[in-house]
Design a protein around this motif. Structure first.
Motif, PDB file in Angstrom:
ATOM      1  N   LYS A 244      79.007  28.536 -36.547  1.00  0.00           N
ATOM      2  CA  LYS A 244      79.215  29.910 -37.035  1.00  0.00           C
ATOM      3  C   LYS A 244      80.402  29.944 -37.986  1.00  0.00           C
ATOM      4  O   LYS A 244      80.331  30.517 -39.074  1.00  0.00           O
ATOM      5  CB  LYS A 244      79.530  30.860 -35.866  1.00  0.00           C
ATOM      6  N   GLU A 245      81.519  29.373 -37.531  1.00  0.00           N
ATOM      7  CA  GLU A 245      82.763  29.446 -38.314  1.00  0.00           C
ATOM      8  C   GLU A 245      82.626  28.776 -39.675  1.00  0.00           C
ATOM      9  O   GLU A 245      83.125  29.283 -40.670  1.00  0.00           O
ATOM     10  CB  GLU A 245      83.900  28.718 -37.568  1.00  0.00           C
ATOM     11  N   TYR A 248      78.469  29.557 -41.367  1.00  0.00           N
ATOM     12  CA  TYR A 248      78.034  30.968 -41.373  1.00  0.00           C
ATOM     13  C   TYR A 248      76.561  31.062 -40.987  1.00  0.00           C
ATOM     14  O   TYR A 248      75.784  31.823 -41.594  1.00  0.00           O
ATOM     15  CB  TYR A 248      78.251  31.630 -42.751  1.00  0.00           C
ATOM     16  N   HIS A 353      80.349  25.153 -48.684  1.00  0.00           N
ATOM     17  CA  HIS A 353      81.463  25.969 -48.177  1.00  0.00           C
ATOM     18  C   HIS A 353      82.758  25.172 -48.081  1.00  0.00           C
ATOM     19  O   HIS A 353      82.732  23.968 -47.859  1.00  0.00           O
ATOM     20  CB  HIS A 353      81.118  26.509 -46.777  1.00  0.00           C
ATOM     21  N   PRO A 358      87.364  28.955 -43.938  1.00  0.00           N
ATOM     22  CA  PRO A 358      86.134  29.748 -43.821  1.00  0.00           C
ATOM     23  C   PRO A 358      86.402  31.221 -44.121  1.00  0.00           C
ATOM     24  O   PRO A 358      87.507  31.710 -43.865  1.00  0.00           O
ATOM     25  CB  PRO A 358      85.734  29.569 -42.355  1.00  0.00           C
ATOM     26  N   ARG A 359      85.387  31.877 -44.631  1.00  0.00           N
ATOM     27  CA  ARG A 359      85.555  33.285 -45.000  1.00  0.00           C
ATOM     28  C   ARG A 359      85.943  34.124 -43.760  1.00  0.00           C
ATOM     29  O   ARG A 359      85.514  33.825 -42.638  1.00  0.00           O
ATOM     30  CB  ARG A 359      84.262  33.819 -45.626  1.00  0.00           C
TER      31      ARG A 359
END
Ligand code: BG6
Length: 368
Positions: A244-245, A248, A353, A358-359
């Motif tokens: 997830k991190e 995404y 990414h 991370p965003r």
């Protein structure tokens, strides 16, 4: 500064054998017993402890979930694990004989600090597990056990997590040593085995080529599920969190035993499911998860199986088999987490990414 790596995260993953070794350094005596000098909570006080409560957030919380298995088994103490922000706003039952363990890489996570303050107001003893010298957490705790991962720059935690595991194993074994338990011989043997863990982690890192290939092949998967049992369950949660991190992507970790109670409905043709398999020595756990793998595969899942080397029982049901060195069940997260870190990092990189930043995430969240 990235030591020739494209990302800090790659460097930090590679540093894990050294980080694990440094966290063990000086803590195992020549007589094979543990000494935790900075602990500052007396052995007498530790003998009076009747309950352990662990508070942490994110990856550190997953280290806490693994600690529970170790503390219950080796130290024979009841142990609860809480997300620090949930603990803080309930009415947890604590006393002078409760040992609260707060785990935080940065030592600055406000949710965790607030939980510590809440625990101290109720006179619990508080032990911090922290990676940053001079941060706030150690100052607010009765005692501290530093992890020696070195500075962790990438936002998503890797080497800090492995050293948090070492720290909580040391705490569980130290509690057992001080309090005396029926597992005396096992505790002694485990302390010796811990010293071999840097080599085992190194062995995992040497075999990650196929995991990277696999990750790149799954860059367009809509979702990945992670399954585990026993300490493999928190490892599954950590594998899903990393994905997830960094990537995404939708990812979820489940306890394998819970499959039939719901999540199996998610299984469809081609869905990648990563399964963390316990050692064969724990036949009850092992055989159950082999059945789980068969069940999901029969429903079309693409099974990616992390198992100890030589585990021939899983081979027929694994579309991809990732082998890790054989270690005792409770220590297995030290070797099974590493392929999941590499997997998430490689998959996110394949998607283009920045895995270090991370965003929407920050390395430490200093607000509640
Ligand atoms: C989150 C970080 O904000 O905080 C995670 O993005 C981390 O990587 C979590 O696990 C807890 O941080 P700490 O410093 O308290 O261990």
């Amino acid at each position: 500064e990235k030591g020739g790596y494209d990302y800090f995260m790659l460097k930090e993953i590679a540093e894990q054998p050294r980080a694990v070794a440094d966290t063990l350094l000086g803590r195992i005596g020549a007589d094979g017993r543990l000494s935790l000098d900075e602990m500052r909570i007396s052995d007498q006080a530790l003998r009076e402890v009747d309950k352990v409560v662990i508070v942490a957030c994110g990856t550190a919380n997953h280290a806490g979930l693994i600690a529970k298995y170790a503390i219950e088994h080796w130290a024979g103490l009841p142990c609860e694990v809480e997300l620090a922000h949930e603990f803080r706003y309930r009415d947890p039952i604590l006393s002078r004989n409760t040992l609260v363990i707060a785990i935080s890489q940065s030592g600055e996570t406000m949710d965790t600090l607030m939980a510590v303050r809440h625990a101290r107001e109720q006179h619990a003893k508080v032990l911090g597990v922290c990676n940053v010298n001079g941060s706030t957490l150690p100052r607010e705790c009765d005692g501290v056990l530093y992890t020696h991962a070195g500075p962790e720059i990438a936002v998503a935690s890797t080497k800090a997590f492995l050293t948090q595991l070492v720290a909580v194993y040391l705490i569980a074994l130290y509690l057992a040593q001080v309090r005396g338990t029926k597992w005396g011989d096992e505790v002694f043997a485990m302390i010796q085995l811990l010293a071999q863990m840097p080599d085992k982690v190194e062995k995992v890192l040497e075999t990650m080529g196929p995991v990277r290939d696999l990750a790149r092949s799954l860059a367009d998967a809509p979702s990945v599920l992670f399954l585990g049992r026993h300490v493999g369950f928190p490892v599954a949660l950590e594998g899903a969190l990393k994905l997830k991190e960094l990537a995404y992507m939708h990812a979820e970790g489940f306890a394998a035993g819970e499959l039939k109670h719901g999540p199996i409905a998610l299984i469809e043709e081609g869905l990648p499911v990563i399964v963390v398999v316990p050692p064969r020595a724990r036949a009850v756990l092992h055989d159950k998860i082999v059945s789980n793998i068969q069940e999901i595969r029969a429903r079309g899942a693409r099974t990616i199986v992390i198992a100890e080397e030589g585990d021939d029982a899983v081979r027929p049901y694994a579309d991809t088999l990732i082998e890790v060195p054989a270690v005792p069940t409770l220590l297995q997260p030290l070797v099974t987490t590493v392929p999941l870190q590499v997997f998430a990092c490689e998959l996110a990189t394949a998607k283009g990414h920045d895995v270090d930043q991370p965003r929407n995430l920050a390395k430490s969240v200093t607000v509640e």
